[in-house]
Design a protein around this motif. Structure first.
Motif, short mmCIF file in Angstrom:
data_model
loop_
_atom_site.label_atom_id
_atom_site.label_comp_id
_atom_site.label_asym_id
_atom_site.label_seq_id
_atom_site.Cartn_x
_atom_site.Cartn_y
_atom_site.Cartn_z
N ALA A 88 1.43 -3.02 26.66
CA ALA A 88 0.86 -2.78 25.33
C ALA A 88 -0.44 -3.56 25.13
O ALA A 88 -1.38 -3.05 24.51
CB ALA A 88 1.87 -3.16 24.25
N PHE A 89 -0.52 -4.78 25.67
CA PHE A 89 -1.74 -5.57 25.59
C PHE A 89 -2.92 -4.80 26.18
O PHE A 89 -3.99 -4.70 25.57
CB PHE A 89 -1.56 -6.91 26.31
N TRP A 90 -2.73 -4.26 27.39
CA TRP A 90 -3.81 -3.51 28.03
C TRP A 90 -4.13 -2.22 27.28
O TRP A 90 -5.30 -1.85 27.15
CB TRP A 90 -3.48 -3.23 29.50
N ALA A 91 -3.12 -1.55 26.78
CA ALA A 91 -3.36 -0.32 26.01
C ALA A 91 -4.17 -0.63 24.76
O ALA A 91 -5.09 0.12 24.40
CB ALA A 91 -2.04 0.35 25.65
N ILE A 92 -3.88 -1.73 24.11
CA ILE A 92 -4.63 -2.13 22.91
C ILE A 92 -6.07 -2.49 23.27
O ILE A 92 -7.00 -2.15 22.54
CB ILE A 92 -3.91 -3.30 22.20
N GLN A 93 -6.26 -3.15 24.41
CA GLN A 93 -7.62 -3.49 24.85
C GLN A 93 -8.46 -2.23 25.06
O GLN A 93 -9.61 -2.14 24.61
CB GLN A 93 -7.59 -4.30 26.16
N PHE A 94 -7.89 -1.24 25.76
CA PHE A 94 -8.63 -0.01 26.04
C PHE A 94 -8.84 0.80 24.76
O PHE A 94 -9.89 1.42 24.58
CB PHE A 94 -7.92 0.82 27.11
N LYS A 95 -7.87 0.80 23.86
CA LYS A 95 -8.03 1.49 22.59
C LYS A 95 -9.11 0.80 21.75
O LYS A 95 -9.91 1.47 21.09
CB LYS A 95 -6.69 1.50 21.83
N GLY A 96 -9.16 -0.52 21.82
CA GLY A 96 -10.18 -1.27 21.08
C GLY A 96 -11.59 -0.95 21.53
O GLY A 96 -12.51 -0.89 20.71
N VAL A 97 -11.77 -0.72 22.82
CA VAL A 97 -13.10 -0.37 23.33
C VAL A 97 -13.58 0.92 22.69
O VAL A 97 -14.77 1.06 22.36
CB VAL A 97 -13.06 -0.23 24.87
N THR A 98 -12.68 1.86 22.45
CA THR A 98 -13.09 3.15 21.86
C THR A 98 -13.49 3.00 20.40
O THR A 98 -14.15 3.89 19.87
CB THR A 98 -11.96 4.19 21.96
N GLN A 99 -13.11 1.91 19.75
CA GLN A 99 -13.40 1.72 18.33
C GLN A 99 -14.66 0.91 18.05
O GLN A 99 -15.19 0.96 16.94
CB GLN A 99 -12.20 1.03 17.64
N LEU A 100 -15.14 0.15 19.03
CA LEU A 100 -16.27 -0.75 18.80
C LEU A 100 -17.61 -0.01 18.87
O LEU A 100 -17.81 0.87 19.71
CB LEU A 100 -16.27 -1.88 19.83
N ASP A 101 -18.53 -0.38 17.99
CA ASP A 101 -19.85 0.24 17.96
C ASP A 101 -20.65 -0.01 19.23
O ASP A 101 -21.41 0.84 19.67
CB ASP A 101 -20.66 -0.26 16.76
N GLN A 102 -20.48 -1.19 19.84
CA GLN A 102 -21.26 -1.50 21.04
C GLN A 102 -20.88 -0.63 22.23
O GLN A 102 -21.64 -0.53 23.18
CB GLN A 102 -21.13 -2.97 21.39
N TYR A 103 -19.71 0.02 22.19
CA TYR A 103 -19.30 0.92 23.26
C TYR A 103 -19.40 2.38 22.86
O TYR A 103 -18.92 3.26 23.58
CB TYR A 103 -17.86 0.61 23.70
N LYS A 104 -20.03 2.65 21.75
CA LYS A 104 -20.19 4.01 21.23
C LYS A 104 -20.90 4.91 22.25
O LYS A 104 -20.58 6.09 22.37
CB LYS A 104 -20.97 3.95 19.93
#
Length: 183
Positions: A88-104
């Motif tokens: 779950a930790f890794w899934a949350i990390q990868f999901k977080g990348v999709t939400q951040l503006d710097q990775y848009k």
């Protein structure tokens, strides 16, 4: 008087000349769920051996329970919670990348121009970037796409649907074979 651009002028992107034999794809934006799925599968491939830790703990505890040396059922629950928590930790990390503006920019629509020298990723004719083939660590052909790995959890995903015709896919196969990525 200093040299510069007059107000209102914009600088155009300078790029290498386009090869007329280059593969030109349709515009494609990586789906956020596909990004998460590919990264989770890469994480499992890279860290599969950590699965032996909870299995080992469960096996040791099972032997201790069966022999009567030490009766403890909480280790099963805690091991399961720890394993689920790690994934779950890794899934949350990868999901977080999709939400951040710097990775848009990872999820913008790009048009690719691929030849034996480079991969041009274009948002428009003036905006985009160049990826040299020496930046690609590995590449693989899956059942529905090419995946070019740039590093850990960084990749270019090229589904077959963005190629204009079968000749472009054959040329892509040839380029990847010549570069030594596929056989």
């Amino acid at each position: 008087m200093a040299k510069g651009y007059a107000q209102g002028q914009q600088r155009r992107m300078v790029q290498m000349p386009v090869n007329p034999l280059a593969i030109k794809t349709k515009k494609y934006a990586l789906d956020k769920n596909k990004f998460i799925t590919l990264n989770m599968s890469q994480m499992v491939k890279n860290q599969w051996y950590w699965g032996f830790v909870p299995l080992g703990l469960i096996a040791v505890n099972a032997v201790l329970n069966i022999t009567g040396i030490y009766h403890n059922y909480w280790i099963y629950v805690l091991t399961l919670i720890g394993a689920i928590g790690y994934v779950a930790f890794w899934a949350i990390q990868f999901k977080g990348v999709t939400q951040l503006d710097q990775y848009k920019q990872l999820f913008e629509k790009y048009r690719y121009e691929i030849d034996s020298r480079q991969i041009l990723m274009k948002i428009t004719d003036e905006q985009g970037g160049v990826i040299k083939w020496d930046m690609i660590k590995t590449a693989r052909k899956e059942k529905e796409a090419y995946v070019l790995d740039l590093g850990q959890y960084q990749f270019i995903y090229l589904p077959f649907s963005i190629f204009s015709n079968d000749n472009d896919k054959k040329l892509m196969d040839k380029i990847l074979r010549d570069k030594g990525f596929i056989s």
